[in-house]
Design a protein around this motif. Structure first.
Motif, short mmCIF file in Angstrom:
data_model
loop_
_atom_site.label_atom_id
_atom_site.label_comp_id
_atom_site.label_asym_id
_atom_site.label_seq_id
_atom_site.Cartn_x
_atom_site.Cartn_y
_atom_site.Cartn_z
N ASP A 45 -7.85 -4.14 -0.45
CA ASP A 45 -7.84 -2.81 0.15
C ASP A 45 -7.32 -1.75 -0.81
OD1 ASP A 45 -8.84 -3.83 2.51
OD2 ASP A 45 -6.85 -4.07 3.44
N ASP A 46 -6.35 -2.15 -1.64
CA ASP A 46 -5.75 -1.19 -2.57
C ASP A 46 -6.49 -1.10 -3.90
OD1 ASP A 46 -3.77 -0.58 -0.76
OD2 ASP A 46 -2.41 -2.13 -1.50
N HIS A 47 -7.35 -2.05 -4.16
CA HIS A 47 -8.03 -2.11 -5.45
C HIS A 47 -8.78 -0.81 -5.78
CE1 HIS A 47 -11.03 -3.41 -8.48
NE2 HIS A 47 -10.07 -4.24 -8.88
N PRO A 48 -9.54 -0.22 -4.85
CA PRO A 48 -10.26 1.02 -5.19
C PRO A 48 -9.33 2.18 -5.52
CG PRO A 48 -11.18 -0.01 -3.22
CD PRO A 48 -9.89 -0.71 -3.50
N VAL A 49 -8.07 2.13 -5.09
CA VAL A 49 -7.14 3.22 -5.34
C VAL A 49 -6.69 3.23 -6.79
CG1 VAL A 49 -4.89 4.18 -4.73
CG2 VAL A 49 -6.34 3.17 -2.95
N ILE A 50 -6.57 2.06 -7.38
CA ILE A 50 -5.94 1.97 -8.69
C ILE A 50 -6.88 1.53 -9.81
CG2 ILE A 50 -5.16 -0.41 -8.27
CD1 ILE A 50 -2.61 0.25 -9.78
N ALA A 51 -7.82 0.62 -9.51
CA ALA A 51 -8.60 -0.01 -10.58
C ALA A 51 -9.57 0.94 -11.30
CB ALA A 51 -9.34 -1.23 -10.04
N PRO A 52 -10.46 1.65 -10.60
CA PRO A 52 -11.46 2.46 -11.32
C PRO A 52 -10.83 3.49 -12.24
CG PRO A 52 -12.05 2.24 -9.00
CD PRO A 52 -10.67 1.71 -9.12
N ARG A 53 -9.75 4.11 -11.79
CA ARG A 53 -9.11 5.16 -12.58
C ARG A 53 -8.52 4.59 -13.87
NH1 ARG A 53 -3.83 8.32 -10.51
NH2 ARG A 53 -3.69 9.95 -12.11
N LEU A 54 -7.86 3.46 -13.77
CA LEU A 54 -7.26 2.86 -14.97
C LEU A 54 -8.31 2.28 -15.90
CD1 LEU A 54 -4.04 1.12 -13.59
CD2 LEU A 54 -4.25 3.31 -14.76
N SER A 72 0.81 -1.22 0.00
CA SER A 72 0.00 0.00 0.00
C SER A 72 0.83 1.27 0.00
CB SER A 72 -0.94 0.00 1.21
OG SER A 72 -1.82 -1.09 1.16
N ALA A 73 2.08 1.18 0.46
CA ALA A 73 2.93 2.36 0.54
C ALA A 73 3.24 2.94 -0.84
CB ALA A 73 4.23 2.03 1.27
N VAL A 74 3.17 2.11 -1.87
CA VAL A 74 3.53 2.58 -3.22
C VAL A 74 2.39 2.44 -4.21
CG1 VAL A 74 6.00 2.12 -2.89
CG2 VAL A 74 4.51 0.34 -3.86
N VAL A 75 1.23 2.00 -3.79
CA VAL A 75 0.16 1.72 -4.75
C VAL A 75 -0.29 2.98 -5.47
CG1 VAL A 75 -1.74 1.94 -3.08
CG2 VAL A 75 -2.03 0.52 -5.12
N LEU A 76 -0.36 4.10 -4.76
CA LEU A 76 -0.79 5.33 -5.40
C LEU A 76 0.25 5.79 -6.43
CD1 LEU A 76 -2.93 7.51 -5.60
CD2 LEU A 76 -1.76 8.76 -3.75
N ARG A 77 1.53 5.64 -6.10
CA ARG A 77 2.59 6.00 -7.03
C ARG A 77 2.53 5.11 -8.29
NH1 ARG A 77 7.81 8.11 -6.21
NH2 ARG A 77 6.87 9.21 -4.47
N ILE A 78 2.32 3.84 -8.10
CA ILE A 78 2.23 2.92 -9.24
C ILE A 78 1.01 3.25 -10.09
CG2 ILE A 78 1.82 0.51 -9.88
CD1 ILE A 78 3.60 -0.30 -7.53
N ALA A 79 -0.09 3.60 -9.43
CA ALA A 79 -1.29 3.99 -10.18
C ALA A 79 -1.01 5.21 -11.05
CB ALA A 79 -2.44 4.27 -9.21
#
Length: 571
Positions: free
Chosen positions: A127-136, A84-91
Motif C-alpha cells: 500500500d505504501d510502495h507507490p508513495v515512496i518507490a517511484p519518486r526515489l 503508513s503514518a511516517v512513510v511520506l516523511r521517510i520518503a
C-alpha cells in the motif's frame, strides 16, 4: 549491518538523563540542545510540524556521530513501528539525503544504495510502495545517468559487483560540486550571470596582447576552445598545455605568506612538494612536474630584455626564471604583457572553480586542522597552497625588476589588480594580493613605494581598510555581505568561525549525548558557504594561455624573496 533499536526518546528541558534536551528557540519553537543519536533520528521522522532547519542540519552533520548505515537502520525501524503514518516523511528524508549528498554517501558505495532500494522495494508495504518507490527510483536514475545499465543493476535482485566503481565514478565526476542542488554544473562559469552581465549574455571579449590575438583560432583564445559557453573542464584547464601533460602547482614556501590574522585559511599551507596524485576534481592543479632544464637557461629575468617581441621559439613550453614569464606554445607570456583586468578575470575563474569544488564534508569534519588534512580536506589544502602561490607570485614579480622606477610601476599594477579583483567580487584574490604587498619583502621597499603615485597609494589604503582583521574582520564581512553575486569569498572568514565553534563547544555533553547546538552552528556556517558556491558563476571567457602563466609562473620562497628585497634596496 548494525541496526539501531527504535525507541521513543524521552524529552525534557532539563539536563538530566533524558535522551533529548529541548530549549526554546528565538521564535519560541523547541530547539534541540543535546540528544542521543537515536533521539535525533527519531525527531527527524516524528517532529511535528516538520522541522526543516533541523533536517538540513542533521543531514549535513550526522556523519560526525552516526554512520549512514545506522541512519538507514533507524529509518527502517521507525517505519516498522509506525508504518503508513511516517512513510511520506521517510520518503522526503531519503529524497533529500540522496539528492543533496549523492557523491558523499552513495556514488562510491553501490552496496549501500542497494540497501536503500531494497528497503523501498522489499520492506515497505504494498500500500505504501507507490508513495515512496517511484519518486526515489526517478531520483536515483537521474543521478546514475548517463549510465542507465547501473540503474538496472541497482534495481535488480542480483548483485553484480562488476558494474560498480568505474561507471559511477565517471558519473559522479560530471559536476565539480554536485552537492550544489540548486545550481548547475560548476563548469558553467561561462554561462552564469557575470558581473554587469544579464543571464545568457555573451561574455566580455578577452583583453589580449597582440601576439595572443594573432594566435586566436576558431576554437577561442590560444586554443582555449569555445566562447563563454565552454566549461572550464574542457577549456580553461584541460587545454592549458595539452591533455597529456598538465603542470603542477607549486606548494607554498611557508604558511606565513599570509598575515597572522589569516590562521584559519592558511593553516594547511606549507611544504614545497608538487601535487602529483591523480584526482578527478581540479585536474588542472595536478600532474607531472614542470619541464626541466628551462630555468637554467635564463638565470635572470633581464635576459629577455633584448627581445623586441613576446615570441620565443621554444616548442616544449615551460617556466623561465623568476619574473621571466612562462613559455606557452611559441610565446613567452609575462606580467608586463597583460591587461590588468584580464589577469583579474582569469585569476577569478581559476579560484572560482577551486572554491566551488570544496565539499561541505571537508568543512564539517574540520580535517584541515588535523594531521590527515591532505586526505580529509584535499580541496581546502589546494586552496591554501594556491593562495600561497599567488602571494609569492606577486612578491616575486615585483622583486624581479631591478630598475627602481620600473619596480614601482609593477608595484602599482598589483594595486590595480587588487582593485579589479574587488570589482569582480573576488575577495580571496584581494586578500592574496594585499598579503603580498604587505609581506616583509615588499613592505620594506620604501624607495619603491615612494615612487608610486598618490592615487595608487590612496587606493591601497582603501583596500587595506576592507581587509583589516580588526573587530573579527568586521569590514571584510560587511563588504562580502553587501557584494552582489557572483562572488569568491575569502574562505578564512568561515574557517575562522568554524575553528572558534569547534574549540568552544564540545562534540558531546557530559552525559555522552550529541551536543547538537554545536552542529547547528557548524551547519549554519557551512550552509552559508554552500550558498556562496551556488552563486559563484562568472560570465567570463577563459583564456588558457593566461591561466597557464598564472599557474606556472616561477616564484621565490619567502627567504629568497627577502634576500632579493635586500638586493633591491639594501639596508
Amino acid at each position: 549491518m548494525h541496526r539501531i533499536l527504535s525507541l521513543t526518546p524521552k524529552r525534557s528541558s532539563s539536563m538530566g538523563d533524558e535522551a533529548i534536551v529541548l530549549v526554546p528557540g528565538t521564535g519560541g519553537e523547541s530547539v534541540v540542545k543535546a540528544a542521543t543519536p537515536l533521539a535525533l533520528a527519531d525527531r527527524l521522522v516524528h517532529a511535528m510540524p516538520v522541522d526543516y532547519d533541523f533536517r538540513a542540519t542533521f543531514l549535513l552533520t550526522f556523519r560526525e556521530f552516526m554512520s549512514p548505515a545506522e541512519l538507514l537502520a533507524a529509518l527502517e525501524a521507525a517505519y516498522a513501528k509506525a508504518g503508513s503514518a511516517v512513510v511520506l516523511r521517510i520518503a522526503d528524508i531519503l529524497h533529500d539525503w540522496i539528492g543533496r549528498y549523492w557523491t558523499i554517501d552513495f556514488a562510491e558505495d553501490t552496496d549501500f544504495l542497494r540497501e536503500i532500494m531494497s528497503f523501498v522495494h522489499d520492506r515497505v508495504s504494498a500500500d505504501d510502495h507507490p508513495v515512496i518507490a517511484p519518486r526515489l527510483e526517478e531520483l536515483v536514475q537521474s543521478k546514475l545517468l548517463p549510465i542507465p545499465e547501473s540503474f538496472e543493476a541497482i534495481m535488480s535482485p542480483a548483485h553484480d559487483s562488476s558494474i560498480t566503481t568505474p561507471a559511477r565514478r565517471a558519473s559522479s565526476s560530471l559536476l565539480v560540486a554536485p552537492w550544489l542542488a540548486l545550481s548547475g554544473p560548476a563548469g558553467s562559469m561561462g554561462t552564469g550571470s557575470g558581473p554587469h552581465s544579464p543571464s545568457g549574455a555573451e561574455p566580455p571579449k578577452p583583453l589580449l596582447p597582440k601576439f595572443l590575438r594573432r594566435s586566436v583560432g576558431p576554437g577561442g583564445p590560444s586554443g582555449g576552445g569555445g566562447g563563454g559557453n565552454s566549461s572550464p573542464s574542457t577549456s580553461v584547464f584541460s587545454n592549458l598545455t595539452g591533455a597529456s601533460a598538465v603542470p603542477s602547482i607549486p606548494g607554498s614556501a611557508s604558511p606565513s605568506s599570509y598575515t597572522s590574522s589569516d590562521v584559519a585559511s592558511i593553516i594547511v599551507g606549507g611544504g614545497s612538494d608538487h601535487f602529483s596524485e591523480t584526482v578527478p576534481l581540479n585536474a588542472w592543479f595536478i600532474g607531472p612536474s614542470r619541464p626541466s632544464g628551462l630555468a637554467s637557461r635564463f638565470t635572470s629575468p633581464l635576459s629577455l630584455s633584448a627581445t623586441s617581441s613576446s615570441e620565443y621559439a621554444h616548442g616544449n613550453g615551460g617556466v623561465l626564471a623568476v619574473g621571466g614569464g612562462v613559455v606557452v606554445g611559441a610565446y613567452v607570456i609575462r606580467f608586463a604583457d597583460l591587461e590588468i583586468l584580464e589577469v583579474a578575470r582569469q585569476l577569478t575563474l581559476l579560484e572560482t572553480e577551486l572554491f566551488r569544488a570544496v565539499s561541505p564534508m571537508e568543512l564539517v569534519s574540520m580535517a584541515w586542522v588535523k594531521s590527515n588534512k591532505d586526505a580529509g580536506s584535499p580541496t581546502i589544502v589546494r586552496m591554501a597552497r594556491w593562495s600561497n602561490h599567488v602571494v609569492q607570485w606577486a612578491v616575486s614579480e615585483i622583486l624581479a625588476v631591478r630598475d627602481l622606477r620600473a619596480r614601482a610601476a609593477v608595484f602599482e599594477r598589483f594595486i590595480l589588480l587588487a582593485q579589479e579583483l574587488l570589482r569582480l567580487g573576488n575577495f580571496n584574490g584581494v586578500k592574496e594580493i594585499l598579503a603580498a604587498l604587505s609581506s616583509s619583502a615588499i613592505h620594506r621597499l620604501k624607495k619603491t613605494r615612494g615612487l608610486a603615485s598618490r592615487k595608487s597609494l590612496k587606493t591601497l589604503d582603501s583596500l587595506n581598510e576592507i581587509v583589516l582583521p580588526a573587530l573579527n574582520s568586521k569590514a571584510l564581512r560587511a563588504s562580502m555581505r553587501a557584494a552582489d553575486p557572483p562572488m569568491v569569498p575569502f574562505p578564512g572568514i568561515i574557517q575562522t568561525d568554524l575553528v572558534f565553534v569547534t574549540t568552544v563547544l564540545k562534540n558531546r555533553d557530559d552525559r555522552g549525548r550529541v551536543h547538537f547546538a554545536r552542529f547547528n552552528k557548524i551547519a549554519a556556517l557551512v550552509l552559508e558557504w554552500i550558498e556562496w558556491q551556488e552563486h559563484a558563476t562568472y560570465n567570463l571567457e577563459p583564456v588558457p594561455a593566461i591561466a597557464t602563466y598564472l599557474r606556472d609562473a616561477k616564484t621565490w620562497s619567502e627567504d629568497d624573496a627577502y634576500a632579493r628585497s635586500l638586493v633591491c634596496e639594501p639596508r
